[in-house]
Design a protein around this motif. Structure first.
Motif, PDB file in Angstrom:
ATOM      1  N   MET A 173       0.826  -1.208   0.000  1.00 43.39           N
ATOM      2  CA  MET A 173       0.000   0.000   0.000  1.00 43.39           C
ATOM      3  C   MET A 173       0.861   1.258   0.000  1.00 43.39           C
ATOM      4  O   MET A 173       0.562   2.234  -0.704  1.00 43.39           O
ATOM      5  CB  MET A 173      -0.940  -0.011   1.208  1.00 43.39           C
ATOM      6  CG  MET A 173      -1.846   1.212   1.282  1.00 43.39           C
ATOM      7  SD  MET A 173      -3.128   1.068   2.547  1.00 43.39           S
ATOM      8  CE  MET A 173      -4.132  -0.214   1.810  1.00 43.39           C
TER       9      MET A 173
ATOM     10  N   GLU B 251       2.246   1.710  -3.461  1.00 45.23           N
ATOM     11  CA  GLU B 251       1.194   2.111  -4.404  1.00 45.23           C
ATOM     12  C   GLU B 251       0.804   3.575  -4.227  1.00 45.23           C
ATOM     13  O   GLU B 251       0.642   4.322  -5.203  1.00 45.23           O
ATOM     14  CB  GLU B 251      -0.014   1.196  -4.185  1.00 45.23           C
ATOM     15  CG  GLU B 251      -1.148   1.402  -5.192  1.00 45.23           C
ATOM     16  CD  GLU B 251      -2.179   2.400  -4.677  1.00 45.23           C
ATOM     17  OE1 GLU B 251      -2.852   3.040  -5.515  1.00 45.23           O
ATOM     18  OE2 GLU B 251      -2.284   2.552  -3.438  1.00 45.23           O
ATOM     19  N   ARG B 252       0.695   4.056  -2.989  1.00 47.26           N
ATOM     20  CA  ARG B 252       0.324   5.451  -2.752  1.00 47.26           C
ATOM     21  C   ARG B 252       1.434   6.399  -3.222  1.00 47.26           C
ATOM     22  O   ARG B 252       1.145   7.465  -3.784  1.00 47.26           O
ATOM     23  CB  ARG B 252       0.062   5.674  -1.265  1.00 47.26           C
ATOM     24  CG  ARG B 252      -1.211   5.087  -0.723  1.00 47.26           C
ATOM     25  CD  ARG B 252      -2.464   5.772  -1.268  1.00 47.26           C
ATOM     26  NE  ARG B 252      -2.980   5.098  -2.461  1.00 47.26           N
ATOM     27  CZ  ARG B 252      -3.993   5.527  -3.191  1.00 47.26           C
ATOM     28  NH1 ARG B 252      -4.597   6.658  -2.872  1.00 47.26           N
ATOM     29  NH2 ARG B 252      -4.398   4.871  -4.263  1.00 47.26           N
TER      30      ARG B 252
ATOM     31  N   LYS C 102      -5.633   4.300   3.133  1.00 53.25           N
ATOM     32  CA  LYS C 102      -5.239   5.084   1.959  1.00 53.25           C
ATOM     33  C   LYS C 102      -5.462   6.573   2.199  1.00 53.25           C
ATOM     34  O   LYS C 102      -4.636   7.408   1.836  1.00 53.25           O
ATOM     35  CB  LYS C 102      -6.024   4.626   0.737  1.00 53.25           C
ATOM     36  CG  LYS C 102      -5.577   3.284   0.175  1.00 53.25           C
ATOM     37  CD  LYS C 102      -6.377   2.932  -1.072  1.00 53.25           C
ATOM     38  CE  LYS C 102      -5.887   1.621  -1.678  1.00 53.25           C
ATOM     39  NZ  LYS C 102      -6.661   1.245  -2.893  1.00 53.25           N
TER      40      LYS C 102
ATOM     41  N   LEU D 160      -2.661   7.864   4.451  1.00 56.07           N
ATOM     42  CA  LEU D 160      -1.390   7.992   3.743  1.00 56.07           C
ATOM     43  C   LEU D 160      -1.417   9.166   2.762  1.00 56.07           C
ATOM     44  O   LEU D 160      -0.434   9.907   2.637  1.00 56.07           O
ATOM     45  CB  LEU D 160      -1.076   6.697   3.005  1.00 56.07           C
ATOM     46  CG  LEU D 160      -0.703   5.496   3.884  1.00 56.07           C
ATOM     47  CD1 LEU D 160      -0.489   4.256   3.023  1.00 56.07           C
ATOM     48  CD2 LEU D 160       0.556   5.806   4.674  1.00 56.07           C
ATOM     49  N   VAL D 161      -2.535   9.328   2.049  1.00 53.82           N
ATOM     50  CA  VAL D 161      -2.623  10.440   1.105  1.00 53.82           C
ATOM     51  C   VAL D 161      -2.491  11.771   1.838  1.00 53.82           C
ATOM     52  O   VAL D 161      -1.779  12.685   1.394  1.00 53.82           O
ATOM     53  CB  VAL D 161      -3.944  10.359   0.314  1.00 53.82           C
ATOM     54  CG1 VAL D 161      -4.193  11.655  -0.453  1.00 53.82           C
ATOM     55  CG2 VAL D 161      -3.915   9.187  -0.642  1.00 53.82           C
TER      56      VAL D 161
END
Length: 463
Positions: free
Chosen positions: A321, A324-325, A357, A360-361
């Motif tokens: 993850m 990917e982020r 997500k 993290l964003v």
């Protein structure tokens, strides 16, 4: 007052005093009886009898020799003056008429010297016993008796025995007091720590300097206090969030009710006005509509903040993850350099994928904005026996003390790209998942954030 130590000392006294007194009494009686067999009374009587017997025997031997000399039964010995031994010469010089001497290498002969007008007549006869040996034995016996009288052996032994016993017992008592204090001190400290914890002082911690059961109990206390402190802080924060959510929900509703008529009225004004002022009105309307849309975005943000998100926890691969982020956001910030440090064999986390997500964003976007052009961002993962950890660090200027104090509190921001609610929503999401979002020391000189997530059941069961 250290009651546990006192109880241990009293238990030692009760367990040792009675056997000690009994042992001392029995030992003293046995020693006294043993020493009675080695008494010097018999030796004293024997030595005196030996002395009397020796003297009587010597007197009889002298009288017998004297009678034999006078009766002519023994021939005298005459020596020239030049050949006189020292004992003869001393006798002659003394002027005595007669003298008896013990001679021989072992003093086993008696000599009888008689003064004559022209010299000395000497008579000699063997005694049949060694007088020097008899004298030596008698002398040694008297010395032993004198030494025995000079000191009372039985009393001295008893004093020595009692002193030694008391010294050993006191040394044992001192060692027990030390051990009792060493055992009871951490328990007393643990009791004091529990009292502080019961009073609400969740920051109470105890020093751990041992690895036995007491040390493990102290570690368990520190861990429990830390967990309670974290739970209390999370509960306080969630309680504050609940109050802020109610306020945000009311404000969003009120602002939304006012924004819609404002937009419709401005659009109606533009539609009905004459062509001569249309350009100015369109420009003014565009400005008003743009600000209204900005307020609507803030209203939506407050609505999202006040809403309770749906949580669907499932095992997620945090390493994948994070990668990917970062790949997703790297194209939006080509001016920033990204670095990834992923721990090998990182266990899965039990969390909602969408909420993670979103966290993290928010952190990566804030880091990119803080780092600026040419800045650096580091994303790292790690694991503890109970948690999975994700950290985000930036090379920006860092946070001021004022910003740190109100970092996770919801605020209203009028930055073009910020609403002031991002970190509050991110931490609330982490708390809802059973973890937390914490501020840590940045590794790149700027700010650093740590996301803590619970382990998945399969990971926690095999750790």
């Amino acid at each position: 007052m250290n009651r546990l130590r006192n109880k241990l000392v009293l238990a030692f006294l009760a367990a040792t005093l009675v056997p000690l007194l009994a042992t001392f009494w029995i030992t003293t009686k046995l020693l006294e009886r043993s020493l009675s067999y080695a008494s010097t009374r018999e030796l004293d009587g024997l030595s005196k009898s030996l002395e009397n017997t020796g003297l009587e025997f010597y007197r009889n031997a002298r009288e017998s020799l004297k009678d034999a000399a006078r009766g002519g039964k023994i021939a005298p010995t005459h020596l020239a003056r030049a050949k006189w031994p020292e004992s003869w010469r001393e006798f002659w010089e003394s002027g005595e008429p007669e003298r008896f001497l013990l001679t021989g290498g072992d003093k086993d002969r008696v000599d009888y010297l008689v003064r004559e007008p022209d010299g000395i007549a000497g008579y000699s006869r063997p005694l049949g016993i060694r007088m020097d040996l008899l004298t030596g034995q008698y002398t040694r016996a008297r010395e032993i008796i004198a030494e025995s009288k000079a000191r009372d052996l039985r009393r001295g032994f008893n004093y020595t025995y009692v002193s030694l016993t008391i010294a050993i017992w006191l040394a044992s008592l001192g060692g027990l007091v030390y051990l009792a204090s060493r055992i009871s001190r951490p328990i007393q400290q643990l009791t004091g720590g529990l009292s502080e914890l019961a009073k609400g002082n969740f920051s109470a911690r105890l020093a751990v300097d041992r690895d036995d059961e007491v040390g493990r109990a102290t570690l368990a206390f520190n861990h429990t206090a830390s967990q309670l402190q974290q739970s209390r802080d999370r509960l306080v924060y969630l309680t504050q969030l609940a109050s802020w959510q109610v306020l945000a929900r009311k404000m969003a509703h009120e602002v939304k009710n006012s924004l819609t008529p404002i937009r419709l009225t401005v659009e109606e004004m533009v539609a009905r006005h004459s062509e001569s002022d249309r350009a100015f009105l369109e420009q003014a309307a565009a400005i008003v509509v743009d600000e209204v849309e900005s307020l609507e975005r803030r209203v939506r943000a407050f609505s999202e903040f006040s809403a309770e998100p749906d949580v669907c926890p499932e095992p997620i691969d945090v390493n994948s993850m994070v990668e990917e982020r970062i790949a997703f956001l790297k194209t939006a910030h080509p001016e920033v350099s990204y670095a990834v440090r992923l721990a090998a064999n990182t266990p899965s986390a039990m969390a909602d994928e969408d909420l993670v997500k979103g966290i993290l964003v928010n952190l990566l976007e804030n880091a990119a904005e803080a780092a600026g052009s040419g800045g650096q961002i580091l994303a790292a993962t790690s694991a503890t026996p109970e948690r999975v950890v994700i950290e985000v660090h930036d090379s920006g200027p860092g946070l001021s003390d004022q910003a740190r104090n109100s970092l996770f509190q919801p605020t209203i921001s009028f930055k073009k790209r910020g609403m002031g609610l991002g970190l509050s929503i991110a931490r609330k999401s982490a708390l809802v998942l059973g973890g937390d979002l914490l501020l840590v020391t940045g590794e790149l000189g700027g700010a650093g954030f740590r996301v803590v997530l619970p382990l998945a059941q399969s990971s926690s069961g095999t750790k």
